[in-house]
Design an enzyme around this catalytic site. Structure first.
Site, PDB file in Angstrom:
ATOM      1  N   LYS A 158     -58.567  -0.248  -6.535  1.00  0.00           N
ATOM      2  CA  LYS A 158     -57.619  -1.362  -6.390  1.00  0.00           C
ATOM      3  C   LYS A 158     -57.738  -1.954  -4.993  1.00  0.00           C
ATOM      4  O   LYS A 158     -57.964  -1.204  -4.017  1.00  0.00           O
ATOM      5  CB  LYS A 158     -56.197  -0.842  -6.656  1.00  0.00           C
ATOM      6  CG  LYS A 158     -55.118  -1.912  -6.699  1.00  0.00           C
ATOM      7  CD  LYS A 158     -53.767  -1.310  -7.102  1.00  0.00           C
ATOM      8  CE  LYS A 158     -52.657  -2.356  -7.139  1.00  0.00           C
ATOM      9  NZ  LYS A 158     -51.350  -1.788  -7.543  1.00  0.00           N
ATOM     10  N   SER A 176     -48.847  -4.107 -11.308  1.00  0.00           N
ATOM     11  CA  SER A 176     -49.714  -4.883 -10.432  1.00  0.00           C
ATOM     12  C   SER A 176     -51.171  -4.430 -10.464  1.00  0.00           C
ATOM     13  O   SER A 176     -52.033  -5.186 -10.040  1.00  0.00           O
ATOM     14  CB  SER A 176     -49.193  -4.806  -8.989  1.00  0.00           C
ATOM     15  OG  SER A 176     -49.288  -3.473  -8.514  1.00  0.00           O
ATOM     16  N   SER A 214     -46.605   0.186 -11.694  1.00  0.00           N
ATOM     17  CA  SER A 214     -47.852  -0.579 -11.598  1.00  0.00           C
ATOM     18  C   SER A 214     -49.121   0.111 -12.066  1.00  0.00           C
ATOM     19  O   SER A 214     -50.154  -0.540 -12.169  1.00  0.00           O
ATOM     20  CB  SER A 214     -48.068  -1.052 -10.168  1.00  0.00           C
ATOM     21  OG  SER A 214     -47.343  -2.226  -9.966  1.00  0.00           O
TER      22      SER A 214
HETATM   23  N1  GLN Z   1     -43.568  -4.609 -11.198  1.00  0.00           N
HETATM   24  C1  GLN Z   1     -42.918  -3.946 -10.130  1.00  0.00           C
HETATM   25  C2  GLN Z   1     -42.751  -4.894  -8.975  1.00  0.00           C
HETATM   26  O1  GLN Z   1     -43.057  -6.010  -9.114  1.00  0.00           O
HETATM   27  C3  GLN Z   1     -43.678  -2.718  -9.737  1.00  0.00           C
HETATM   28  C4  GLN Z   1     -44.826  -3.004  -8.868  1.00  0.00           C
HETATM   29  C5  GLN Z   1     -45.587  -1.774  -8.472  1.00  0.00           C
HETATM   30  O2  GLN Z   1     -45.401  -0.700  -9.029  1.00  0.00           O
HETATM   31  N2  GLN Z   1     -46.414  -1.941  -7.457  1.00  0.00           N
HETATM   32  O3  GLN Z   1     -42.304  -4.532  -7.944  1.00  0.00           O
END
Ligand code: GLN
Length: 485
Positions: A84, A159, A183
């Site tokens: 990532k 994400s 995410s």
């Molecule tokens: N979707 C969640 C957010 O927008 C989690 C994001 C994540 O786990 N990095 O914060």
């Protein structure tokens, strides 16, 4: 109409490793075949921010030379793994899919990368993501829109959308993602792959660009539960560079999958399943999974997580507060892009104004607000109290069971642009977020397909440091799914 570019067959790390060890295949052959797969459909999927085939093949060649000389670093020496775009690899871009980090290259390896390299894994490209890991669809990347390999009109989740899409499209056997509120698990679930969020403190975050430091955790996305266990064995450990890592950890997760085990006690919070926002297909698949596990001899017990309804609200206070502080370091002086100005303050503000996208700005503003004097007690402190209640809910629930079973998300993947309201987007994390607030481990495993043809996932949640039971249960369920096919 969107395309389906999911390959017919996936090869696991375990299989690749066996062939490498037996001398039936080389790392160069493996990496070349994945590069060929990328050349065929990456234009449709756009999983990668950067894919440097020359560098990958050079690393593969070095691995083959080690193995040929009898110096293989491990059974996995030569296996590729995608990374990532928020995890540092020396000399590679680490842009967090943000304009503000354009041109920045990491000067050191994250601890997880040091560990992967020590076992001989080959870093395979930089994967697209929501900018600074903020989002649930990868639509917040400042660059390409990564698509869902099952239907390229749909989002891969986020994400870690690039990390999930790359595995689902057969671009590499595994990837690393990060999970702050879901995410890893949510995109794994949208793309029909396995995604593991380890216990907070299991895996070092040194070299991970911080979003919300009390929640962030790095973990693998894979095609099998066994591969998730293999990678967890490599990644875990106390690290003096990350004071939150847990000392004296024991691995052996992959080996534990073949142990004879007693039937599992599986807790089900019925309120999660009765939730009116839950899609009918996801609900049916979850109930079917419960029946399959029951029929296999496991005990299903009802558990309660009474404060779960407050998890999203608490998360968006805590995560944004931490993000507003963590992201203060991006001001155009130390990293990446710098706006031109003769005035220092103007340079800072212009850099941040031009460099951050809308969602990141929204989070910084919200986080700054909840921490500001006069509001701290009303929001931040209250959210921390809710967090403690959520943690206690889990502790109580785990007195009755080994693992908890829930859906991963309320729906399957959706079409690009169809979720416009940020609040509605935040709701897609409803089943994953409380796990981060409590610090537990959890895994998303494929659980069939919905009537629209998109994958559905199932979440198992384990207690703190409960990965062994968690992975065993997920492995059992994976086996039942295969039998049912
Ligand atoms: N979707 C969640 C957010 O927008 C989690 C994001 C994540 O786990 N990095 O914060």
């Amino acid at each position: 109409m969107g395309k389906n570019v999911v390959p017919e067959k996936f090869v696991s790390i375990a299989e690749l490793s066996k062939k490498l060890v037996a001398g039936e295949i080389t790392s160069v052959e493996i990496c070349q075949s994945y590069i060929d797969a990328c050349n065929a459909t990456e234009a449709d999927v756009k999983a990668f921010r950067v894919l440097d085939a020359e560098k990958i093949l050079a690393d593969a060649k070095a691995s083959d030379a080690r193995r040929a000389a009898g110096n293989a670093l491990s059974a996995y020496d030569g296996v590729p793994i995608g990374i990532k775009d928020n995890i540092s690899v020396t000399g590679e871009a680490c842009g967090c899919a943000s304009k503000i980090l354009e041109g920045y290259e990491a000067p050191y390896d994250a601890t997880v990368i040091t560990k992967l390299k020590a076992a001989g894994f080959v870093c395979f490209g930089r994967l697209n993501m929501d900018e600074f890991a903020m989002g649930s669809s990868t639509e917040n990347s400042a660059y390409d829109k990564t698509t869902n390999p099952w239907n390229t009109d749909c989002v891969p989740g986020g994400s870690s959308g690039g990390s999930a899409a790359a595995v689902a499209a057969g671009f590499c056997p595994a990837t690393l993602g990060s999970d702050t509120g879901g995410s890893i698990r949510q995109p794994a679930n949208f793309c029909g792959v396995v995604g593991l969020k380890p216990t907070y403190g299991r895996v070092s975050r040194f070299g991970l660009v911080a979003f919300a430091s009390s929640l962030d955790q790095i973990g693998p996305l894979t095609v099998t539960v066994e591969d998730a266990a293999v990678l967890l064995d490599v990644l875990i450990g106390c690290d003096k560079m990350d004071s939150t890592t847990i000392p004296n950890q024991e691995g052996g997760f992959a080996a534990a999958l073949s142990e004879e085990t007693a039937p599992k006690k599986i807790g089900v919070p019925m309120s999660y399943i009765e939730n009116e926002g839950l899609d009918a297909d996801v609900k049916a698949a979850t109930l079917k999974a419960i029946e399959q596990l029951k029929a296999d001899g496991h005990e299903i017990v009802e558990v309660e997580l009474p404060h779960a309804d407050y998890a999203i609200a608490a998360y968006y206070v805590i995560a944004t507060a931490e993000a507003s502080t963590n992201l203060a370091r991006f001001e155009g002086v130390r990293y990446g892009n710098r706006a031109q100005s003769n005035d220092l303050l103007e340079m800072y503000t212009k850099t941040r104004e031009n460099g951050f996208g809308a969602e990141v700005k929204r989070r910084i503003l919200l986080g700054t607000f909840v921490l500001s004097s006069g509001y701290y007690d009303a929001y931040y402190l209250k959210a921390q109290k809710v967090r403690t209640l959520i943690k206690q809910d889990f502790e109580k629930a785990f007195e009755k069971c080994d693992v908890i079973l829930t859906p991963v998300t309320p729906s399957t993947s959706f079409e690009f642009g169809s979720v416009k309201d940020p609040l509605q987007m935040y709701l897609s994390d409803i089943y994953t977020i409380s796990v981060n607030l409590a610090g537990n481990c959890a895994i998303s495993v494929p659980n069939g397909e919905a009537s629209n043809g998109m994958p559905i996932g199932l979440q198992f949640i384990g207690p703190i440091l409960g990965e062994k039971e968690l992975l065993q249960t997920a492995h059992i369920f994976e086996g039942l799914q295969k039998e049912a096919k």
